[in-house]
Design an enzyme around this catalytic site. Structure first.
Site, PDB file in Angstrom:
ATOM      1  N   ILE A 193       8.402  40.740  26.768  1.00  0.00           N
ATOM      2  CA  ILE A 193       8.993  42.038  27.098  1.00  0.00           C
ATOM      3  C   ILE A 193       9.051  42.141  28.615  1.00  0.00           C
ATOM      4  O   ILE A 193       8.201  41.553  29.308  1.00  0.00           O
ATOM      5  CB  ILE A 193       8.182  43.216  26.510  1.00  0.00           C
ATOM      6  CG1 ILE A 193       8.875  44.560  26.757  1.00  0.00           C
ATOM      7  CG2 ILE A 193       6.794  43.226  27.101  1.00  0.00           C
ATOM      8  CD1 ILE A 193      10.173  44.727  26.062  1.00  0.00           C
ATOM      9  N   HIS A 238       4.292  40.888  38.420  1.00  0.00           N
ATOM     10  CA  HIS A 238       4.900  40.930  37.086  1.00  0.00           C
ATOM     11  C   HIS A 238       6.091  39.978  36.973  1.00  0.00           C
ATOM     12  O   HIS A 238       6.029  38.968  36.282  1.00  0.00           O
ATOM     13  CB  HIS A 238       5.316  42.363  36.756  1.00  0.00           C
ATOM     14  CG  HIS A 238       5.870  42.527  35.381  1.00  0.00           C
ATOM     15  ND1 HIS A 238       6.684  43.574  35.022  1.00  0.00           N
ATOM     16  CD2 HIS A 238       5.739  41.774  34.252  1.00  0.00           C
ATOM     17  CE1 HIS A 238       7.023  43.461  33.738  1.00  0.00           C
ATOM     18  NE2 HIS A 238       6.478  42.376  33.257  1.00  0.00           N
ATOM     19  N   HIS A 288       0.248  37.992  31.937  1.00  0.00           N
ATOM     20  CA  HIS A 288       1.361  38.919  31.714  1.00  0.00           C
ATOM     21  C   HIS A 288       0.888  40.200  31.042  1.00  0.00           C
ATOM     22  O   HIS A 288       1.286  41.303  31.435  1.00  0.00           O
ATOM     23  CB  HIS A 288       2.463  38.264  30.877  1.00  0.00           C
ATOM     24  CG  HIS A 288       3.600  39.205  30.600  1.00  0.00           C
ATOM     25  ND1 HIS A 288       3.749  39.864  29.401  1.00  0.00           N
ATOM     26  CD2 HIS A 288       4.630  39.628  31.379  1.00  0.00           C
ATOM     27  CE1 HIS A 288       4.817  40.643  29.450  1.00  0.00           C
ATOM     28  NE2 HIS A 288       5.374  40.521  30.644  1.00  0.00           N
ATOM     29  N   ASN A 333       1.384  44.034  32.562  1.00  0.00           N
ATOM     30  CA  ASN A 333       2.527  44.686  31.936  1.00  0.00           C
ATOM     31  C   ASN A 333       2.169  45.896  31.081  1.00  0.00           C
ATOM     32  O   ASN A 333       2.739  46.970  31.240  1.00  0.00           O
ATOM     33  CB  ASN A 333       3.319  43.696  31.076  1.00  0.00           C
ATOM     34  CG  ASN A 333       4.558  44.332  30.475  1.00  0.00           C
ATOM     35  OD1 ASN A 333       5.530  44.597  31.183  1.00  0.00           O
ATOM     36  ND2 ASN A 333       4.530  44.616  29.180  1.00  0.00           N
ATOM     37  N   HIS A 352       7.280  36.138  34.497  1.00  0.00           N
ATOM     38  CA  HIS A 352       8.620  35.908  33.939  1.00  0.00           C
ATOM     39  C   HIS A 352       9.328  34.720  34.596  1.00  0.00           C
ATOM     40  O   HIS A 352       9.760  33.782  33.917  1.00  0.00           O
ATOM     41  CB  HIS A 352       9.485  37.160  34.113  1.00  0.00           C
ATOM     42  CG  HIS A 352       9.139  38.276  33.201  1.00  0.00           C
ATOM     43  ND1 HIS A 352       9.834  38.549  32.047  1.00  0.00           N
ATOM     44  CD2 HIS A 352       8.154  39.203  33.270  1.00  0.00           C
ATOM     45  CE1 HIS A 352       9.309  39.597  31.444  1.00  0.00           C
ATOM     46  NE2 HIS A 352       8.280  40.020  32.172  1.00  0.00           N
TER      47      HIS A 352
END
Length: 852
Positions: free
Chosen positions: A852, A508, A699, A703, A513
Site C-alpha cells: 500500500i 517511506h 515499511h 506506514n 517502495h
C-alpha cells in the site's frame, strides 16, 4: 425345425461369447489405462458476470523424470480440457474448481510442470492446481497468475510445481523449460507493453512530468546520471498520461497487479476518505484556501457535519469522469453507500491537547511514524556537510537535569533530529513557490526515565542574511511563559513539517517502495520460480510494482498529491534523488542502522548483532526482535538448500541476480565499495534478511501509523504558510494579538489539510487480502516438509513477540510505549496469530510486502 432352433441357439451362444470377450477387453483396457491416468483439479478466479473458461482451456503436463530425446524436455502429455466446474462466490470473487483427467503413456513419470492454454475470450486468474499420479503422489502448483487468451499472447502459460531446485540440481527434464521461461520474461528493452505482456525490464523515472501542460509541470529525469541518481522502476514503454485523467491501468506485468478485489477496495477506500481529494486534476471542484478559525474548527473535520458533502449520485457522477469504466463498475456499490467523514485519530482520542506537550513531541521521534531519523549527538556543536550549528553550549547546559554538559555528552544523553543541510540548497526555490520553508536542527536530552526533553530548535530560512549561506538562522529554547511558549510551539511546527516531508519522501517512499522495486525486477528476470530464493522472496514482493505505478500516476507525479500537500512541493522527488546519494543497502539492516545512529552498540556475540543504549526506544527494541526472527527464518531456509559457501558462489542464477541488482537496478551506485560480493552463505543470508526486513517490518513501521499521528494536522503539519515571526515586525504584532490564530494560519489551509488527512487515511488502511509476516497465502506454498517446519517455528516466534509487545505496552516504566497521548506502540506488532485480520485502520500488523 429342431435343427433350425439348434442353429439359432448356437448362433446366440457365439454372439454372447464375442460380446463377453469384447466386454472383458474393454474392462482390461480401463483397468490397464487407470494405471496411467493423472487426475487433478484446477482452481480459477474470474470476475463476476464473466463466465469461466471451461472446455475453452486445456492443460498438458511435462514429466520431471522422463526426458523426450527430440526436445530435450520432459515428456509432454496430450491435452485435457477443464471439466465439471463447481463455482462458489465470496464477496465479489467467483471461484470455480475444475477437474482434469490426463492420459499418459506407461512410464511417464512424475509431473514437474504444466502448460495451460486459454482459448476463452476472457482472461482468468489461475489460483492453483493439484495433480495426483497413478501411484497417488500429490503434486501442488501454487500459480496465482493471470492467464490471458492465446489470441493475445500467442503462447501457452507454463507453471512449475512447488518443488524447488538450485540450478545445478534441476532435473534434466526441466532444465530447458527453466531456461526458456526465464528468457521469455526479460524482453529486449523496446516497444510499448501490452496488458498481457509478462516482461520485466528497467527504466528511469522519466514519467513524473507532463511538459505539455506547461513549464510548471516539467520535472527532471531521475536515475541514469551522477547529478540525479535513483533506483530503477519497471519499464512500460508508454508515454506519460496527458489527457488529464487518472490512469489506473498503467502497465505492470500481470503477476504484479493487485487483484480486482483489492484494487476496487483501495479505490473505494480513497473515495470513502473523500471522493474529490482522490482527483487532483478535477478543476471543477471547489478549493477552499481559507484557514481554520479554531481548533474546534479542525475537530469538526472528524464529526458527522461533513456527511452530506459528497453522497450518492453526486459522488458517482464526479468519480465516473476520472476512473476507467470497469473499475468504476467495481466500486459503484461502495460509492453509492459512501458516508464521507474522517475517523478520530489516535493522537487526540484520549487527550486532545497532549500533542502540544514537549514530552509527546520527543516521544514521537522514538515511537511515532518516523522513528528512523533521530541519532545520538557525538560532537558539539552539531555539524552537517555544509554548516555548523548556531546552537551554543550556553543554550542548553542549564537544562540537563543536573548533569554538566560534559557529563551529558560523555554519557550519550544528547540527541539530534537533523533536517538541516540537505534542505539548504532547496529553500529559496521552495520559498519562491509560496511556502515558508525552514531547515531545522532539534536537540533533545535523554532523561533518567528515558523520555526525551527538547533542548533547542535551530531554524534556518530564506531572509535577510545573518550567516554565510545567505540565510537567516534563529535558535529557539523551550519556555513556560505564554508568549515565548507560543513561539516555541511555532518552531516545533516547522520541525514537524520537516519531519513529515522527510518521512513521506525518504523513510517511506524512497527507503521502502522505490529501493525494493529493482530487487523485484531482478528476481523475476534472473531467478526461476523453481529457485528456492524466488520462493522465499515472492510473498514479500506482492503488489509492490502496481502500488508504485499508481503512485507515479497520482502521488509523486507533477501536480500529484504529495506536491500539493508537502512543503517541498514541485521539488519533492528531486530532493528524494539527492538523499538517495546517501543510501547504502548494507546500512538498511536494522542493527547496522541503529549502530550508525548511535542508538545501539555493536555486539557480535548477541544474535541480534546490537545492544540498545536504552530499552525504551519502541521502534528499536521491537524492531530488533522482529529482525532476529526474520534472520533466523532466512538462515534456516538457506541452510536447507545451500551446503556451504561454494554452493552460493556456484549458483549461476543467484550470481546473475546480484550482479543485475548492483549494476542495473541500483546501477547509479554500482561503483560503491559497500556492496557485498555474494560469495558466502553469510552474504546471502544478510542480504535476504535485509530485503525481507525492508519490505515487511520497515515499511509497516513507517506506514500504518500515519493516520494516528499525521491525521491531525496541528500535530504533524505537512507545510507551513508562515515563518516564526521576529520581534519588531508586523508579523510579530499579528502574533501577539492572537497566538493561537497565528498558529492556525501557519498550518495548511482547509483544502491542503483535508487532502493530507484523506491521504493519511488511505495509506494507513489494511486491505482484506493482506497476508502478514509469518503467514502464506496457502499452506501448500512449497513441497518441502523441512521448510514448512522451519516456517512454523518462525510463525511461533512472531506469536510470542505479540505477547511481549503487549506486556511492554502495559509496563508503566516504559513511558515511551504510550506517552501523554496514550497511543500504544503496536506498529511492529506482527498480527501473525489471526488467519483473517480485519481490514481498516488498525495501527498494527506487518504485511509481508510493500502493498500500500
Amino acid at each position: 425345425m429342431d435343427s433350425h432352433h439348434h442353429l439359432c441357439y448356437k448362433r446366440q451362444e457365439c454372439f454372447n461369447a464375442i460380446r463377453n470377450k469384447i466386454s472383458d477387453c474393454n474392462s482390461l483396457q480401463d483397468r490397464h489405462g487407470s494405471r496411467y491416468l493423472i487426475n487433478g483439479k484446477v482452481v480459477i478466479e474470474h470476475s463476476p458476470g464473466l463466465s469461466g473458461p471451461g472446455k475453452s482451456a486445456t492443460v498438458q503436463v511435462y514429466s520431471s523424470t522422463v526426458i523426450d530425446p527430440n526436445t530435450r524436455k520432459g515428456k509432454l502429455s496430450g491435452k485435457a480440457c477443464l471439466k465439471k466446474g463447481k463455482s462458489s462466490k465470496k464477496d465479489s470473487t467467483k471461484t470455480t474448481v475444475y477437474k482434469i483427467k490426463l492420459h499418459v503413456e506407461p512410464g511417464f513419470g512424475n509431473p514437474g510442470a504444466f502448460l495451460i492454454e486459454n482459448n476463452h475470450k476472457h482472461r482468468f486468474f489461475l489460483q492453483s492446481a493439484t495433480l495426483v499420479t497413478p501411484e497417488n503422489k500429490v503434486i501442488h502448483f501454487d500459480c496465482r497468475s493471470w492467464v490471458y487468451p492465446i489470441k493475445d499472447t500467442n503462447t501457452s502459460r507454463l507453471f512449475f510445481s512447488n518443488t524447488c531446485y538450485l540450478p545445478s540440481k534441476t532435473p534434466a527434464c526441466l532444465v530447458e523449460l527453466r531456461k526458456e521461461e526465464l528468457e521469455s520474461l526479460r524482453g529486449d528493452g523496446t516497444g510499448e507493453r501490452k496488458e498481457w505482456d509478462r516482461i520485466y525490464d528497467y527504466d528511469v523515472y522519466d514519467d513524473l512530468g507532463n511538459p505539455e501542460k506547461g513549464p510548471d509541470h516539467v520535472r527532471p529525469v531521475l536515475g541514469g546520471s551522477r547529478s540525479r541518481p535513483y533506483p530503477r522502476r519497471g519499464r512500460t514503454g508508454r508515454p506519460a498520461t496527458k489527457n488529464g485523467t487518472i490512469s489506473l491501468d498503467t502497465y505492470v506485468p500481470p503477476d504484479e497487479r493487485c487483484s480486482p478485489k483489492k484494487l476496487s477496495e483501495f479505490i473505494a477506500n480513497a473515495i470513502q476518505a473523500t471522493a474529490h481529494f482522490l482527483l487532483p486534476e478535477a478543476k471543477s471542484l471547489p478549493r477552499d484556501s481559507s484557514s481554520f478559525e479554531s481548533f474546534g474548527d479542525i475537530r469538526d473535520l472528524y464529526s458527522n457535519n461533513r456527511r452530506q458533502a459528497m453522497r450518492g449520485t453526486s459522488v458517482t457522477e464526479k468519480v465516473k469522469k476520472f476512473v476507467p469504466a470497469q473499475l468504476f463498475k467495481d466500486v459503484t456499490h461502495v460509492i453509492e453507500e459512501v458516508d464521507i467523514k474522517f475517523p478520530l485519530p489516535q493522537i487526540i482520542r484520549a487527550n486532545q491537547f497532549a500533542w502540544k506537550l514537549d514530552e509527546e513531541f520527543g516521544r514521537q521521534m522514538l515511537a511515532g511514524t518516523n522513528p528512523t531519523r533521530i541519532h545520538c549527538l557525538r560532537e558539539f556543536p552539531p555539524r552537517g556537510t555544509l554548516t555548523e550549528s548556531y546552537i551554543e553550549q550556553s543554550d542548553i547546559e542549564h537544562n540537563l537535569d543536573g548533569l554538566s554538559f560534559e557529563q551529558a555528552m560523555k554519557q550519550w544523553r544528547i540527541y539530534v533530529l537533523d533536517h538541516h543541510d540537505y534542505l539548504l540548497p532547496f529553500l529559496r526555490k521552495m520559498y519562491s513557490e509560496g511556502v515558508c520553508p525552514c531547515a531545522s536542527r532539534t536537540l533533545l536530552f535523554l532523561r533518567n526515565d528515558a523520555t526525551l526533553k527538547p533542548l533547542a530548535i535551530e531554524l534556518t530560512y530564506p531572509g535577510s542574511s545573518n550567516n554565510v549561506n545567505g540565510m537567516k538562522t534563529m535558535v529557539f529554547l523551550p519556555e513556560k511563559e505564554d508568549i515565548p511558549q507560543a513561539l516555541w510551539q511555532l518552531a516545533k511546527a516547522h520541525v514537524a513539517a520537516n519531519d513529515s516531508a522527510y518521512h513521506q519522501l525518504i523513510s517511506h517512499w524512497l527507503h521502502t517502495h522505490a529501493v525494493v522495486e529493482p530487487f523485484i525486477i531482478a528476481t523475476r528476470r534472473q531467478l526461476s520460480v523453481m529457485h528456492p530464493i524466488h520462493r522465499l522472496l515472492d510473498p514479500h514482493f506482492k503488489d509492490t510494482m502496481h502500488i508504485n505505478a499508481l503512485a507515479r500516476t497520482v502521488l509523486i507525479n507533477a501536480g500529484g498529491i504529495l506536491e500539493k500537500t508537502l512543503f517541498t512541493g514541485k521539488f519533492s522527488m528531486e530532493l528524494s534523488s539527492e538523499l538517495y546519494k546517501q543510501w547504502r543497502f548494507d546500512e538498511q539492516a536494522l542493527p547496522s542502522d541503529l549502530i550508525k545512529r548511535c542508538m545501539a552498540l555493536e555486539e557480535s556475540e548477541n544474535p541480534r548483532g546490537a545492544h540498545m543504549l536504552f530499552q525504551d526506544y519502541p521502534y528499536g527494541l521491537d524492531g530488533l526482535d522482529i529482525w532476529l526472527a526474520i534472520q533466523t527464518w532466512v538462515g534456516d531456509f538457506c541452510d536447507i538448500f545451500y551446503e556451504d559457501d561454494a554452493s552460493v558462489k556456484s549458483d549461476t542464477e543467484i550470481q546473475a541476480w546480484w550482479s543485475e541488482i548492483r549494476n542495473v537496478g541500483h546501477g547509479d551506485k554500482r561503483k560503491e565499495k559497500w556492496w557485498c560480493q555474494m560469495t558466502t552463505k553469510a552474504d546471502l543470508k544478510r542480504t535476504l534478511t535485509t530485503l525481507v526486513w525492508i519490505a515487511s517490518a520497515l515499511h509497516a513501521s513507517v506506514n500504518f501509523g500515519q493516520y494516528s499521528y499525521a491525521g491531525y494536522p496541528p500535530n504533524r503539519p505537512s507545510r507551513c504558510r508562515k515563518f516564526v515571526p521576529e520581534e519588531g515586525t508586523m508579523e510579530f504584532a499579528e502574533f501577539l494579538k492572537d497566538p493561537d490564530k497565528y498558529f492556525l494560519n501557519m498550518l495548511p489551509d482547509r483544502f491542503e489539510a483535508s487532502l493530507g488527512i484523506a491521504l493519511m487515511e488511505v495509506l494507513s488502511r489494511h486491505t482484506s487480502e493482506e497476508v502478514y509476516l509469518g503467514q502464506r497465502a496457502t499452506s501448500e506454498w512449497i513441497d518441502n516438509e523441512q521448510v514448512k517446519q522451519r516456517f512454523e517455528k518462525f510463525n511461533k516466534s512472531l506469536r510470542e513477540m505479540e505477547k511481549q509487545i503487549m506486556e511492554r505496552n502495559g509496563d508503566p516504566e516504559l513511558m515511551n510505549r504510550r506517552g501523554p497521548a496514550k497511543v500504544p506502540y503496536k506498529l511492529l506488532y506482527p498480527d501473525a496469530t489471526k488467519v483473517e485480520t480485519p481490514a481498516g485502520i488498525t495501527a498494527k500488523g506487518i504485511p509481508n510486502s510493500v502493498s500500500i
